[in-house]
Structure formats: C-alpha cells, structure tokens
Design a protein around this motif. Structure first.
Motif, PDB file in Angstrom:
ATOM      1  N   ARG A 146       6.288   6.342  13.071  1.00  0.00           N
ATOM      2  CA  ARG A 146       6.569   5.035  12.414  1.00  0.00           C
ATOM      3  C   ARG A 146       6.053   4.702  10.991  1.00  0.00           C
ATOM      4  NH1 ARG A 146       6.324   3.337  17.855  1.00  0.00           N
ATOM      5  NH2 ARG A 146       4.237   2.410  17.391  1.00  0.00           N
ATOM      6  N   GLN A 147       4.433   5.169  11.003  1.00  0.00           N
ATOM      7  CA  GLN A 147       4.038   5.063   9.770  1.00  0.00           C
ATOM      8  C   GLN A 147       4.573   6.189   8.642  1.00  0.00           C
ATOM      9  OE1 GLN A 147      -0.048   5.619  11.268  1.00  0.00           O
ATOM     10  NE2 GLN A 147      -0.780   3.914  10.225  1.00  0.00           N
ATOM     11  N   ILE A 148       4.884   7.271   9.085  1.00  0.00           N
ATOM     12  CA  ILE A 148       5.420   8.097   8.203  1.00  0.00           C
ATOM     13  C   ILE A 148       7.011   7.627   7.948  1.00  0.00           C
ATOM     14  CG2 ILE A 148       6.294  10.429   7.895  1.00  0.00           C
ATOM     15  CD1 ILE A 148       3.279  10.513   8.245  1.00  0.00           C
ATOM     16  N   SER A 149       7.697   7.292   8.488  1.00  0.00           N
ATOM     17  CA  SER A 149       8.867   6.720   8.454  1.00  0.00           C
ATOM     18  C   SER A 149       8.679   5.603   7.390  1.00  0.00           C
ATOM     19  CB  SER A 149       9.700   6.138   9.529  1.00  0.00           C
ATOM     20  OG  SER A 149       9.781   7.316  10.514  1.00  0.00           O
ATOM     21  N   ASP A 150       7.704   4.761   7.548  1.00  0.00           N
ATOM     22  CA  ASP A 150       7.590   3.601   6.747  1.00  0.00           C
ATOM     23  C   ASP A 150       7.240   3.877   5.381  1.00  0.00           C
ATOM     24  OD1 ASP A 150       8.250   1.746   8.762  1.00  0.00           O
ATOM     25  OD2 ASP A 150       6.140   1.095   9.174  1.00  0.00           O
ATOM     26  N   MET A 207      -0.172  12.556   6.658  1.00  0.00           N
ATOM     27  CA  MET A 207      -0.303  11.658   5.631  1.00  0.00           C
ATOM     28  C   MET A 207      -1.166  11.951   4.442  1.00  0.00           C
ATOM     29  SD  MET A 207      -1.564   8.483   8.324  1.00  0.00           S
ATOM     30  CE  MET A 207      -0.930   8.120   9.640  1.00  0.00           C
ATOM     31  N   LEU A 208      -1.831  12.828   4.697  1.00  0.00           N
ATOM     32  CA  LEU A 208      -2.922  13.207   3.561  1.00  0.00           C
ATOM     33  C   LEU A 208      -1.880  14.376   2.806  1.00  0.00           C
ATOM     34  CD1 LEU A 208      -5.349  13.577   1.896  1.00  0.00           C
ATOM     35  CD2 LEU A 208      -6.099  15.452   3.605  1.00  0.00           C
ATOM     36  N   CYS A 209      -1.010  14.947   3.429  1.00  0.00           N
ATOM     37  CA  CYS A 209      -0.007  15.856   2.594  1.00  0.00           C
ATOM     38  C   CYS A 209       0.867  15.048   1.643  1.00  0.00           C
ATOM     39  CB  CYS A 209       0.665  16.849   3.443  1.00  0.00           C
ATOM     40  SG  CYS A 209      -0.193  18.263   4.296  1.00  0.00           S
ATOM     41  N   LEU A 210       1.213  14.034   2.209  1.00  0.00           N
ATOM     42  CA  LEU A 210       2.323  13.218   1.615  1.00  0.00           C
ATOM     43  C   LEU A 210       1.719  12.381   0.429  1.00  0.00           C
ATOM     44  CD1 LEU A 210       4.382  11.697   4.744  1.00  0.00           C
ATOM     45  CD2 LEU A 210       5.439  12.704   2.605  1.00  0.00           C
ATOM     46  N   ARG A 239       9.260  13.117  -8.839  1.00  0.00           N
ATOM     47  CA  ARG A 239      10.519  12.380  -9.012  1.00  0.00           C
ATOM     48  C   ARG A 239      11.279  12.571  -7.815  1.00  0.00           C
ATOM     49  NH1 ARG A 239      11.886  10.403 -14.203  1.00  0.00           N
ATOM     50  NH2 ARG A 239      13.556   9.036 -12.972  1.00  0.00           N
ATOM     51  N   LEU A 240      11.020  13.908  -7.370  1.00  0.00           N
ATOM     52  CA  LEU A 240      11.746  14.137  -6.120  1.00  0.00           C
ATOM     53  C   LEU A 240      10.710  14.688  -5.084  1.00  0.00           C
ATOM     54  CD1 LEU A 240      14.363  15.055  -4.244  1.00  0.00           C
ATOM     55  CD2 LEU A 240      14.427  16.942  -5.510  1.00  0.00           C
ATOM     56  N   ILE A 241      10.790  14.508  -3.724  1.00  0.00           N
ATOM     57  CA  ILE A 241       9.885  15.206  -3.112  1.00  0.00           C
ATOM     58  C   ILE A 241      10.985  15.842  -1.588  1.00  0.00           C
ATOM     59  CG2 ILE A 241       7.808  14.070  -3.083  1.00  0.00           C
ATOM     60  CD1 ILE A 241       8.249  12.360  -0.752  1.00  0.00           C
ATOM     61  N   MET A 242      10.350  16.947  -1.416  1.00  0.00           N
ATOM     62  CA  MET A 242      11.445  17.757  -0.241  1.00  0.00           C
ATOM     63  C   MET A 242      10.226  17.974   0.810  1.00  0.00           C
ATOM     64  SD  MET A 242      13.435  20.551  -2.520  1.00  0.00           S
ATOM     65  CE  MET A 242      11.863  21.436  -2.966  1.00  0.00           C
ATOM     66  N   VAL A 243      10.677  17.122   1.928  1.00  0.00           N
ATOM     67  CA  VAL A 243       9.747  17.390   3.086  1.00  0.00           C
ATOM     68  C   VAL A 243      10.087  17.743   4.336  1.00  0.00           C
ATOM     69  CG1 VAL A 243       8.511  15.630   4.394  1.00  0.00           C
ATOM     70  CG2 VAL A 243       9.514  14.842   2.328  1.00  0.00           C
ATOM     71  N   ASP A 244       9.337  18.771   4.964  1.00  0.00           N
ATOM     72  CA  ASP A 244       9.941  19.665   5.971  1.00  0.00           C
ATOM     73  C   ASP A 244       9.272  19.149   7.230  1.00  0.00           C
ATOM     74  OD1 ASP A 244      11.035  21.825   7.422  1.00  0.00           O
ATOM     75  OD2 ASP A 244      10.350  23.555   6.176  1.00  0.00           O
ATOM     76  N   GLU A 245      10.240  18.739   7.992  1.00  0.00           N
ATOM     77  CA  GLU A 245       9.490  18.198   9.525  1.00  0.00           C
ATOM     78  C   GLU A 245       8.336  17.481   9.418  1.00  0.00           C
ATOM     79  OE1 GLU A 245      11.300  18.563  11.976  1.00  0.00           O
ATOM     80  OE2 GLU A 245      12.626  20.600  11.742  1.00  0.00           O
ATOM     81  N   PRO A 246       8.227  16.199   8.672  1.00  0.00           N
ATOM     82  CA  PRO A 246       7.111  15.480   8.733  1.00  0.00           C
ATOM     83  C   PRO A 246       6.596  14.813  10.191  1.00  0.00           C
ATOM     84  CG  PRO A 246       9.047  14.433   7.792  1.00  0.00           C
ATOM     85  CD  PRO A 246       9.521  15.612   8.253  1.00  0.00           C
ATOM     86  N   THR A 247       7.580  14.861  11.133  1.00  0.00           N
ATOM     87  CA  THR A 247       6.866  13.878  12.136  1.00  0.00           C
ATOM     88  C   THR A 247       6.878  15.027  13.367  1.00  0.00           C
ATOM     89  OG1 THR A 247       9.147  13.533  12.989  1.00  0.00           O
ATOM     90  CG2 THR A 247       8.379  12.161  11.412  1.00  0.00           C
ATOM     91  N   GLU A 248       7.092  16.414  13.328  1.00  0.00           N
ATOM     92  CA  GLU A 248       7.022  17.187  14.291  1.00  0.00           C
ATOM     93  C   GLU A 248       5.290  17.126  14.887  1.00  0.00           C
ATOM     94  OE1 GLU A 248       7.683  21.956  15.339  1.00  0.00           O
ATOM     95  OE2 GLU A 248       7.253  21.358  13.179  1.00  0.00           O
ATOM     96  N   GLY A 249       5.595  16.969  16.271  1.00  0.00           N
ATOM     97  CA  GLY A 249       4.436  16.936  16.960  1.00  0.00           C
ATOM     98  C   GLY A 249       3.290  15.668  17.030  1.00  0.00           C
ATOM     99  N   LEU A 250       3.874  14.591  16.051  1.00  0.00           N
ATOM    100  CA  LEU A 250       3.280  13.555  15.905  1.00  0.00           C
ATOM    101  C   LEU A 250       3.341  12.160  16.974  1.00  0.00           C
ATOM    102  CD1 LEU A 250       3.307  13.108  12.183  1.00  0.00           C
ATOM    103  CD2 LEU A 250       1.541  14.316  13.522  1.00  0.00           C
ATOM    104  N   ALA A 251       2.639  11.634  17.495  1.00  0.00           N
ATOM    105  CA  ALA A 251       2.490  10.201  18.222  1.00  0.00           C
ATOM    106  C   ALA A 251       3.599   9.250  17.598  1.00  0.00           C
ATOM    107  CB  ALA A 251       1.182   9.758  18.445  1.00  0.00           C
ATOM    108  N   PRO A 252       4.237   8.588  18.566  1.00  0.00           N
ATOM    109  CA  PRO A 252       5.080   7.595  18.014  1.00  0.00           C
ATOM    110  C   PRO A 252       4.763   6.585  16.870  1.00  0.00           C
ATOM    111  CG  PRO A 252       5.297   7.666  20.436  1.00  0.00           C
ATOM    112  CD  PRO A 252       4.071   8.658  19.933  1.00  0.00           C
ATOM    113  N   LYS A 253       3.319   6.070  17.095  1.00  0.00           N
ATOM    114  CA  LYS A 253       2.980   5.256  16.105  1.00  0.00           C
ATOM    115  C   LYS A 253       2.844   5.900  14.898  1.00  0.00           C
ATOM    116  CE  LYS A 253      -1.232   2.446  15.310  1.00  0.00           C
ATOM    117  NZ  LYS A 253      -2.682   2.099  15.638  1.00  0.00           N
ATOM    118  N   VAL A 254       2.365   7.116  14.820  1.00  0.00           N
ATOM    119  CA  VAL A 254       2.203   7.887  13.353  1.00  0.00           C
ATOM    120  C   VAL A 254       3.841   8.254  12.856  1.00  0.00           C
ATOM    121  CG1 VAL A 254       1.174  10.017  12.302  1.00  0.00           C
ATOM    122  CG2 VAL A 254      -0.114   9.022  14.288  1.00  0.00           C
TER     123      VAL A 254
END
Length: 233
Positions: free
Chosen positions: A170-174, A141-144, A153-168
């Motif tokens: 969802r937060q990243i996806s939101d 979250m801090l990186c984002l 204007r554009l962000i490129m995100v590499d594997e943002p959900t790797e190794g994260l709990a389902p609740k987190v």
C-alpha cells in the motif's frame, strides 16, 4: 508524449526476445506492462534504458535515444528501478539517497532528502543505518526514493511489490500515485493484476515478444477472453 517506442526489437545472443514492441507513455501517466513471465517485459525496460542493445525507435520527450549509453539516457531524465532492490548495502540510507542526485543542486528540486524522509518516516528513523540492514520493503522504498533524488521525468519500475507485505505494498502504491500526481510518468512492470488495474491509466499486455493488447483497466476488466488467453495461468 513522454515516451514513444516503435518496432522495438532486441536479442540475447541468437534468441530474438522483442519482436516489434510499440508503446507510449504520456506525461504524468501510469502505464502498466503486463504478461506472463518470460514474454519480454523486463527486456523492454532494459532495451529502453540501453542495457540491452535495441533495434527500432525510442523517443523520449521527442528525442531519439535508441543507441545511447545507459548513463546518457539516465541523464536525459529516465530513472530505472530494476527487480531485485539494487541498493548499496554497505552505505547508509542517507548516503544511498544522496548518490541518487545527478549533480550538486543550485536550487531545490521537486524531490529532496527531507521530502523522502517525510514520505517515509521509517527511512528517516534509519537514516544512518547501512542499506543492507533494511527489510525488503524498506530497501524497495529506498530504491524508489534514490531514483527520485535524480529528478527524473519518467521512471520505469520492475516488479516493485514482489514479496512485500500488504502494508508495504500500500505504501509503495501510494508513492507511485504521488509521483504521477507531480507530473512524473511511470512505466510499471507488475505481476499482480489487481495492483496494476488499481494504479494504471492504461495497460499493455505482452505475449511472444510483442504487444497483444492495449486498453484501460475498465476495458480489460470487461474482456475475460483476453485475460484468460494472455494473463491467467
């Protein structure tokens, strides 16, 4: 079109990794780059960002950026969140976020420190805690949020959900949805097909260093042969 990539090629030493990648990302669009490990997805992002020397055309908001230094590309308005949660571990959450600003602002931007803390109250609670003491999800979250502080204007995100709990996850996806809703384009490298299908407006699949499929989530759901050949293990 926010980003237009044509015939992008790249090498690591003598190894020819990218072999003519073509892709587009529109304004406020979430586009996912899918494929098995080792096909060149992360290299594509690094080449766009200037971290790997690119050969070919990379146009950002109509301007040719291929060959520019990576800090110049960042100042044009492209943010890069690499795999591995690259934060400053000895600096506090607040200091990490403030480092994301390109320069002292004369006016309030779309993304402010208060806005980051509103979106993620747990970061606000730990504002004066060193970044290295955060959980993996909090560091992502801090990186984002740090990247958003630079008003990209554009962000490129590499594997943002790797190794994260389902609740987190969802937060990243939101947050990614909210970023796109505010007009920021997203090029997403994501291993989890279900997340990419849920978030994306369009999808590209890479194989052997080039794009082998382009379509919508609905068209990919309907194409079992493509999924079996290029995505399934």
């Amino acid at each position: 079109m926010m980003l237009e990539v044509r015939d992008l090629q790249a090498w690591y030493g003598k190894s020819h990794i990218l072999r003519g990648v073509d892709l587009d990302v529109g304004e406020g669009e979430i586009v996912s780059l899918l494929g098995r490990n080792g096909v060149g997805r992360s290299t594509t992002i690094k080449a766009i960002m200037g971290e790997v020397p690119p050969v070919g055309s990379i146009r950002f908001r109509g301007e040719q950026i291929a060959g520019m230094k990576n800090f110049q590309i960042a100042h044009k308005g492209i943010g890069h969140i690499p795999e591995g949660r690259d934060i400053f571990p000895t600096l506090t959450v607040r200091q990490n976020l403030l480092l994301g600003q390109k320069q002292a602002r004369k006016t309030e931007g779309r993304w402010t420190l208060d806005e980051m803390f509103r979106l993620f109250p747990n970061l606000a609670e730990r504002a004066d805690v060193p970044g290295g003491a955060l959980s993996g999800g909090e560091q992502q979250m801090l990186c984002l949020c740090r990247t958003l502080m630079g008003e990209p204007r554009l962000i490129m995100v590499d594997e943002p959900t790797e190794g994260l709990a389902p609740k987190v996850v969802r937060q990243i996806s939101d947050l990614l949805r909210e970023i796109a809703r505010r007009g920021v384009s997203i090029l997403l490298v994501e291993q989890k097909l279900t997340i990419a299908m849920r978030l994306s407006h369009r999808l590209y699949i890479m194989g052997h260093g080039r794009i082998v499929y382009e379509g919508t989530p609905d068209s990919l759901r309907a194409d079992e042969a493509v999924r079996r050949e290029w995505l399934e293990v």
